[in-house]
Design an enzyme around this catalytic site. Structure first.
Site, PDB file in Angstrom:
ATOM      1  N   HIS A  21     -40.801  20.105 135.952  1.00  0.00           N
ATOM      2  CA  HIS A  21     -41.024  18.653 136.072  1.00  0.00           C
ATOM      3  C   HIS A  21     -40.621  18.202 137.466  1.00  0.00           C
ATOM      4  CE1 HIS A  21     -41.639  14.750 133.837  1.00  0.00           C
ATOM      5  NE2 HIS A  21     -41.253  14.355 135.053  1.00  0.00           N
ATOM      6  N   HIS A  23     -42.567  16.013 140.732  1.00  0.00           N
ATOM      7  CA  HIS A  23     -43.737  15.308 141.249  1.00  0.00           C
ATOM      8  C   HIS A  23     -43.932  15.585 142.729  1.00  0.00           C
ATOM      9  CE1 HIS A  23     -44.580  12.940 137.630  1.00  0.00           C
ATOM     10  NE2 HIS A  23     -43.267  12.926 137.464  1.00  0.00           N
ATOM     11  N   HIS A 208     -46.407  12.695 130.101  1.00  0.00           N
ATOM     12  CA  HIS A 208     -45.132  11.982 130.029  1.00  0.00           C
ATOM     13  C   HIS A 208     -45.080  11.179 128.730  1.00  0.00           C
ATOM     14  CE1 HIS A 208     -44.816  13.006 134.204  1.00  0.00           C
ATOM     15  NE2 HIS A 208     -43.755  12.246 134.413  1.00  0.00           N
ATOM     16  N   GLU A 211     -39.527   8.409 127.484  1.00  0.00           N
ATOM     17  CA  GLU A 211     -38.432   8.074 128.402  1.00  0.00           C
ATOM     18  C   GLU A 211     -38.261   6.554 128.423  1.00  0.00           C
ATOM     19  OE1 GLU A 211     -36.670   9.023 132.807  1.00  0.00           O
ATOM     20  OE2 GLU A 211     -38.781   8.466 132.675  1.00  0.00           O
ATOM     21  N   ASP A 289     -37.587  15.806 138.537  1.00  0.00           N
ATOM     22  CA  ASP A 289     -38.468  14.646 138.523  1.00  0.00           C
ATOM     23  C   ASP A 289     -38.850  14.206 139.939  1.00  0.00           C
ATOM     24  OD1 ASP A 289     -40.027  12.670 137.426  1.00  0.00           O
ATOM     25  OD2 ASP A 289     -38.392  11.540 136.527  1.00  0.00           O
ATOM     26  N   ASP A 290     -38.030  13.380 140.571  1.00  0.00           N
ATOM     27  CA  ASP A 290     -38.320  12.845 141.911  1.00  0.00           C
ATOM     28  C   ASP A 290     -37.059  12.875 142.772  1.00  0.00           C
ATOM     29  OD1 ASP A 290     -41.164  11.795 141.708  1.00  0.00           O
ATOM     30  OD2 ASP A 290     -40.264  10.696 140.051  1.00  0.00           O
TER      31      ASP A 290
END
Length: 346
Positions: A21, A23, A208, A211, A289-290
């Site tokens: 995961h 991006h 996704h 969340e 994630d980011d």
């Protein structure tokens, strides 16, 4: 009588793992972003300069808008083939330095298409560099093509067909199809046809869900998109019934603790229900994630599991094994990683 000396902690950086995961723009090094902005004469928000990492929340639309505004400011700095290649390579290098044997990098090629002539060349550039970076770093890089919930579902079908043309399970191939952006937007069932196209091509279904929205959204995603994994899915923990569905279906959860806290889903790392998910039998793969916006990478998630959530080395090894088994890495890559996880745990 003196006690036995404390045993040194095994390094989570040395723990082999898979990263499922991450991006594309969000993988960017903050130094790279600032350099690209300077080269292009673009002014970055202060939250990406002196105030980095930014204080974020997505508890309401205003908070999500601020998060998205920062993401868009970073994405605007990525222009052309050289930038696309640089981001792929640096993501592979950073993952390799953290013990990742396999990375599935998620990208919507629509966002980078204009300077290179369209979504097809954008994706092909990314795939080509993924092959090269995999050879050079030893970390295999597969690509997840992700549609956006804020665009029309027909756009998602176009991306699914493009992804299907490049489907495979080797580095530099498309391994999955996702659905990203604010899960409070759009209608999940309207994207079912796109996921059907992707599944027919053998791609993993990795939308996704769970969340920003709770268990009901997870159930809807299970019903309509037939996921193999859920991006996040952490709020399955709020319902015994939904969590049992996830476990029984063998759907893996890509849990990103730092992201959950940064976006206001949980007040602190100690509140992320990772232990509940694992104890219920869920397959969990930790992800960053980011990192560009949250200021933490993959190893930080394993450190949080250890320091904030009480996972011992055996538990960390199990999380790493789950990440490998939930991946679309080739069989030889999985086998080698699992053997080396066993060695780390010994």
């Amino acid at each position: 009588m003196t006690g036995q000396p404390a045993q040194p902690r095994r390094s989570t950086r040395d723990l082999p793992k898979a990263h499922l995961h991450l991006h594309f723009t969000g993988s960017m090094r903050i130094e790279t972003l600032r350099e690209l902005a300077r080269e292009r004469g673009l002014r970055l928000p202060e939250a990406l300069l002196a105030d980095w990492p930014p204080q974020l929340s997505a508890a309401d639309e205003r908070g999500w808008f601020r998060f998205q505004r920062l993401y868009d400011a970073a994405r605007a700095c990525v222009r052309g083939e050289d930038d696309l290649r640089r981001l792929v390579r640096e993501a592979a290098e950073d993952d390799a330095a953290e013990g990742s044997r396999w990375l599935e990098l998620q990208v919507d090629p629509t966002s980078y298409a204009q300077p290179v002539g369209g979504i097809t060349p954008a994706l092909e550039i990314i795939l080509d560099e993924a092959r090269s970076a995999s050879d050079d770093t030893g970390t295999g890089v597969g690509v997840v093509v992700a549609a956006s919930r804020i665009r029309h579902p027909l756009d998602a079908r176009t991306l699914a067909r493009l992804a299907a043309r490049h489907a495979g399970d080797r580095p530099g191939e498309v391994v999955g199809f996702g659905l990203s952006n604010d899960e409070r937007r759009g209608s999940t069932p309207e994207f079912a046809k796109a996921f059907e196209i992707a599944r027919d091509a053998g791609l993993a279904s990795v939308p996704h869900s769970g969340e920003l929205l709770g268990p009901a959204a997870v159930s809807q995603t299970l019903d309509s998109l037939g996921p193999d994994r859920l991006g996040h899915g952490v709020r399955s923990a709020e319902s015994d019934v939904v969590l049992d569905r996830v476990v029984d279906a063998g759907v893996a959860l890509e849990v990103c603790p730092a992201s959950n806290v940064a976006l206001g889903v949980y007040p602190g790392l100690e509140d992320v229900p990772l232990r509940r998910l694992v104890d219920a039998g869920a397959t969990v793969a930790l992800g960053a994630d980011d990192p560009l916006l949250f200021g933490s990478r993959l190893v930080d998630q394993y450190d949080a599991a250890r320091d904030e959530l009480g996972f011992d080395d055996a538990g960390l090894a199990d999380l790493a094994r789950s990440s490998v088994r939930a991946s679309r890495a080739p069989e030889d890559v999985q086998r080698g990683a699992l053997e080396d996880i066993d060695a780390w745990a010994r």
